[in-house]
Design an enzyme around this catalytic site. Structure first.
Site, PDB file in Angstrom:
ATOM      1  N   GLY A 152       0.834  -1.195   0.000  1.00 27.80           N
ATOM      2  CA  GLY A 152       0.000   0.000   0.000  1.00 27.80           C
ATOM      3  C   GLY A 152       0.869   1.245   0.000  1.00 27.80           C
ATOM      4  N   GLU A 153       0.351   2.320   0.565  1.00 30.39           N
ATOM      5  CA  GLU A 153       1.056   3.601   0.681  1.00 30.39           C
ATOM      6  C   GLU A 153       1.214   4.325  -0.662  1.00 30.39           C
ATOM      7  OE1 GLU A 153       4.892   3.087   2.524  1.00 30.39           O
ATOM      8  OE2 GLU A 153       4.070   2.043   4.266  1.00 30.39           O
TER       9      GLU A 153
END
Length: 338
Positions: free
Chosen positions: A305-306
């Protein structure tokens, strides 16, 4: 242009009125690509990517010199159902890590020359547990959409949106199931690493959420309100603003793509300015990309993610645009063409 909106109806209208790509710039880029010092098609998908960017940037020589990375963070009431291997406090801790430059997305943003910012959305006030109530009231989802909308730099030449939110693969799976159908078990994955029992709890939570909100799920923006989260809504708002400004978007993983899918279902064509940066190891992501007709640029087994997979794909984008915009034509180089 800010195009302020104060309701889901106004947001939907902005989506429907968003501009298309610049057809003349696209055609000029196609012509330029045919004159570059290489055999036709020799750069494979890089050629297609560069021409696609040209249409959205409005020039036959597109650039990737001002990429923007936006990371949105939110907390989720559905974690009460035991759907995550980590406690909600980790969201706050990771936001601090982003702000101190210590996360993977910080390194990738720096590596590819992107401006990065993190936006925490009311972490002290998680969304409601969607198995017992709508995740957000309309005012809450509109506020989150506007957070994303207003965070976009209209002068950026490409946008990446990422997220942080413990438990957020569960709302992403619920959104995907609501938008595209199928059994919840086919959309849930292990996220941060839940065991088999945790996986079963995720599928059960999604099924209960779908049943509870069934009457509202014919409207994609209500799907986002009832089953989503603030950071998912913020990503949707940012991606929608990018479309209005004709800023190309590189989509990240499962959560980002589920968020974006709401836009496509709300107004067909809303993701025409988006390319899939990668396909993640989260099981539902490849299925979601296929449903949206998006072929990923990378397949590296990422599941962080991120915005990390999309940020990494900026390297591919930079390479594609450098070749297209910087190479000489046969005439310029004095090379005999075919």
């Amino acid at each position: 242009m800010s195009h302020a909106f104060s309701s889901l109806a106004e947001f939907r209208a902005l989506l429907a009125a968003a501009p298309d790509r610049d057809a003349a710039a696209h055609a000029a880029a196609v012509a330029r690509n045919g004159q570059l010092t290489k055999p036709p098609g020799a750069l494979g998908r890089l050629e297609e990517l560069a021409v696609w960017f040209a249409g959205w940037q409005g020039t036959d020589r597109p650039r990737c010199e001002r990429p923007q990375v936006l990371v949105f963070a939110g907390n989720h009431g559905v974690v009460a159902q035991g759907v995550s291997a980590f406690p909600a406090e980790v969201t706050v801790q990771m936001v601090a890590n982003f702000r101190h430059g210590g996360a993977a997305i910080n390194q990738l943003s720096k590596a590819f020359g992107a401006t990065m910012s993190v936006h925490a959305l009311e972490l002290e006030r998680p969304t409601a547990d969607f198995t017992v109530a709508p995740a957000m009231e309309e005012a809450e989802v509109v506020a989150a959409l506007r957070c994303g909308w207003e965070a976009v730099d209209a002068g950026a030449d490409v946008l990446v949106t990422g997220e942080m939110g413990i438990g957020n693969t569960t709302p992403a799976a619920a959104i995907a199931a609501a938008l595209f159908g199928g059994e919840p078990a086919g959309w849930v994955g292990r996220g941060t690493g839940v065991d088999d029992a945790g996986l079963a709890r995720k599928a059960d939570a999604v099924a209960r959420g779908l049943a509870l909100h069934a009457a509202r799920l014919g409207d994609p923006l209500q799907v986002l309100r009832c089953l989503g989260g603030r950071e998912l809504a913020a990503m949707a708002g940012a991606i929608a603003r990018a479309r209005v400004e004709r800023v190309p978007v590189v989509l990240d993983g499962f959560i980002c793509t589920a968020s974006a899918a709401v836009l496509e279902k709300a107004a067909a064509g809303s993701l025409d300015h988006c390319v899939a940066g990668h396909v993640s190891a989260e099981g539902g992501h490849g299925r979601l990309l296929a449903a949206l007709g998006k072929a990923p640029l990378l397949d590296l087994g990422l599941r962080l993610g991120e915005g990390s997979g999309a940020a990494l794909a900026l390297g591919v984008v930079k390479g594609a645009l450098a070749c297209h915009s910087g190479m000489a034509t046969f005439a310029e180089a004095g090379v005999s063409g075919a």
